[in-house]
Design a protein around this motif. Sequence first.
Motif, PDB file in Angstrom:
ATOM      1  N   MET A 186      50.934  74.772  33.776  1.00  0.00           N
ATOM      2  CA  MET A 186      50.558  73.846  32.826  1.00  0.00           C
ATOM      3  C   MET A 186      49.760  74.537  31.807  1.00  0.00           C
ATOM      4  O   MET A 186      48.704  75.370  32.174  1.00  0.00           O
ATOM      5  N   THR A 187      49.645  74.218  30.556  1.00  0.00           N
ATOM      6  CA  THR A 187      48.872  74.991  29.495  1.00  0.00           C
ATOM      7  C   THR A 187      47.527  74.400  29.308  1.00  0.00           C
ATOM      8  O   THR A 187      47.486  73.274  29.642  1.00  0.00           O
ATOM      9  N   LYS A 188      46.693  75.070  28.818  1.00  0.00           N
ATOM     10  CA  LYS A 188      45.219  74.558  28.564  1.00  0.00           C
ATOM     11  C   LYS A 188      45.414  73.240  27.519  1.00  0.00           C
ATOM     12  O   LYS A 188      44.808  72.230  27.616  1.00  0.00           O
ATOM     13  N   ASP A 189      46.278  73.507  26.558  1.00  0.00           N
ATOM     14  CA  ASP A 189      46.326  72.376  25.627  1.00  0.00           C
ATOM     15  C   ASP A 189      47.099  71.042  26.067  1.00  0.00           C
ATOM     16  O   ASP A 189      46.503  70.099  25.948  1.00  0.00           O
ATOM     17  N   PHE A 190      47.744  71.138  27.415  1.00  0.00           N
ATOM     18  CA  PHE A 190      48.383  70.167  28.003  1.00  0.00           C
ATOM     19  C   PHE A 190      47.127  69.572  28.917  1.00  0.00           C
ATOM     20  O   PHE A 190      47.072  68.302  28.765  1.00  0.00           O
ATOM     21  N   LYS A 191      46.413  70.229  29.240  1.00  0.00           N
ATOM     22  CA  LYS A 191      45.601  69.712  30.263  1.00  0.00           C
ATOM     23  C   LYS A 191      44.164  69.168  29.377  1.00  0.00           C
ATOM     24  O   LYS A 191      43.676  68.019  29.723  1.00  0.00           O
ATOM     25  N   GLU A 192      43.980  69.493  28.243  1.00  0.00           N
ATOM     26  CA  GLU A 192      43.022  68.938  27.174  1.00  0.00           C
ATOM     27  C   GLU A 192      43.657  67.495  26.785  1.00  0.00           C
ATOM     28  O   GLU A 192      42.937  66.683  26.349  1.00  0.00           O
ATOM     29  N   LYS A 193      44.899  67.432  26.643  1.00  0.00           N
ATOM     30  CA  LYS A 193      45.632  66.199  26.245  1.00  0.00           C
ATOM     31  C   LYS A 193      45.313  65.094  27.377  1.00  0.00           C
ATOM     32  O   LYS A 193      44.646  64.073  26.981  1.00  0.00           O
ATOM     33  N   PHE A 194      45.161  65.304  28.717  1.00  0.00           N
ATOM     34  CA  PHE A 194      44.796  64.262  29.825  1.00  0.00           C
ATOM     35  C   PHE A 194      43.356  64.131  29.468  1.00  0.00           C
ATOM     36  O   PHE A 194      42.757  63.149  29.627  1.00  0.00           O
ATOM     37  N   ILE A 195      42.583  65.102  29.354  1.00  0.00           N
ATOM     38  CA  ILE A 195      41.018  64.946  29.361  1.00  0.00           C
ATOM     39  C   ILE A 195      40.669  64.022  28.179  1.00  0.00           C
ATOM     40  O   ILE A 195      39.912  63.175  28.371  1.00  0.00           O
ATOM     41  N   LYS A 247      49.843  53.431  30.424  1.00  0.00           N
ATOM     42  CA  LYS A 247      51.152  53.625  29.862  1.00  0.00           C
ATOM     43  C   LYS A 247      50.963  54.975  29.103  1.00  0.00           C
ATOM     44  O   LYS A 247      52.116  55.787  29.225  1.00  0.00           O
ATOM     45  N   LYS A 248      49.818  55.344  28.307  1.00  0.00           N
ATOM     46  CA  LYS A 248      49.984  56.721  27.573  1.00  0.00           C
ATOM     47  C   LYS A 248      49.806  57.689  28.610  1.00  0.00           C
ATOM     48  O   LYS A 248      50.512  58.796  28.303  1.00  0.00           O
ATOM     49  N   LEU A 249      49.075  57.654  29.640  1.00  0.00           N
ATOM     50  CA  LEU A 249      48.908  58.613  30.859  1.00  0.00           C
ATOM     51  C   LEU A 249      50.427  58.871  31.524  1.00  0.00           C
ATOM     52  O   LEU A 249      50.895  60.164  31.595  1.00  0.00           O
ATOM     53  N   VAL A 250      51.107  57.757  31.622  1.00  0.00           N
ATOM     54  CA  VAL A 250      52.493  58.017  32.395  1.00  0.00           C
ATOM     55  C   VAL A 250      53.282  58.672  31.308  1.00  0.00           C
ATOM     56  O   VAL A 250      54.096  59.549  31.922  1.00  0.00           O
ATOM     57  N   LYS A 251      53.314  58.395  30.098  1.00  0.00           N
ATOM     58  CA  LYS A 251      54.242  59.051  29.143  1.00  0.00           C
ATOM     59  C   LYS A 251      53.597  60.334  29.151  1.00  0.00           C
ATOM     60  O   LYS A 251      54.723  61.322  28.978  1.00  0.00           O
ATOM     61  N   ALA A 283      51.296  60.856  36.738  1.00  0.00           N
ATOM     62  CA  ALA A 283      49.989  60.228  36.423  1.00  0.00           C
ATOM     63  C   ALA A 283      48.980  59.981  37.316  1.00  0.00           C
ATOM     64  O   ALA A 283      47.698  59.933  37.200  1.00  0.00           O
ATOM     65  N   ALA A 284      49.563  59.492  38.579  1.00  0.00           N
ATOM     66  CA  ALA A 284      48.572  59.150  39.521  1.00  0.00           C
ATOM     67  C   ALA A 284      47.975  60.145  40.037  1.00  0.00           C
ATOM     68  O   ALA A 284      46.809  60.189  40.521  1.00  0.00           O
ATOM     69  N   ALA A 285      48.410  61.296  40.112  1.00  0.00           N
ATOM     70  CA  ALA A 285      47.797  62.648  40.345  1.00  0.00           C
ATOM     71  C   ALA A 285      46.798  63.192  39.661  1.00  0.00           C
ATOM     72  O   ALA A 285      45.696  63.229  39.876  1.00  0.00           O
ATOM     73  N   VAL A 286      47.134  63.067  38.320  1.00  0.00           N
ATOM     74  CA  VAL A 286      46.133  63.404  37.387  1.00  0.00           C
ATOM     75  C   VAL A 286      44.914  62.603  37.198  1.00  0.00           C
ATOM     76  O   VAL A 286      43.760  62.786  36.905  1.00  0.00           O
ATOM     77  N   LEU A 287      45.402  61.113  37.311  1.00  0.00           N
ATOM     78  CA  LEU A 287      44.147  60.066  37.215  1.00  0.00           C
ATOM     79  C   LEU A 287      43.089  60.262  38.354  1.00  0.00           C
ATOM     80  O   LEU A 287      41.818  59.921  37.933  1.00  0.00           O
ATOM     81  N   GLY A 330      37.128  61.361  38.590  1.00  0.00           N
ATOM     82  CA  GLY A 330      35.821  61.609  39.633  1.00  0.00           C
ATOM     83  C   GLY A 330      34.801  61.575  38.840  1.00  0.00           C
ATOM     84  O   GLY A 330      34.330  61.002  37.621  1.00  0.00           O
ATOM     85  N   THR A 331      33.532  62.007  39.619  1.00  0.00           N
ATOM     86  CA  THR A 331      32.238  62.077  38.915  1.00  0.00           C
ATOM     87  C   THR A 331      32.196  63.206  38.015  1.00  0.00           C
ATOM     88  O   THR A 331      33.056  64.043  37.777  1.00  0.00           O
TER      89      THR A 331
END
Length: 64
Positions: free
Chosen positions: A1-10, A28-32, A40-44, A49-50
Amino acid sequence: MTKDFKEKFIDLYDDYVHSDEPRRDFLKKLVKTAGGAAAAAAVLALLEGTGAEAAWFRSKTAAW
């Protein structure tokens, strides 16, 4: 996974937290973005977290 992809989630989560967006729309956006409900459940779980956990997540996933 690239840094850009991680930043999209954040960024997606940050936009949700700091807006009046309904949770359903955010999910819905997260699943997509994640490519499926299971991913998406794992990323969420990591995103919700805190603040300390979020900082740890950023440091541990820097190599993505």
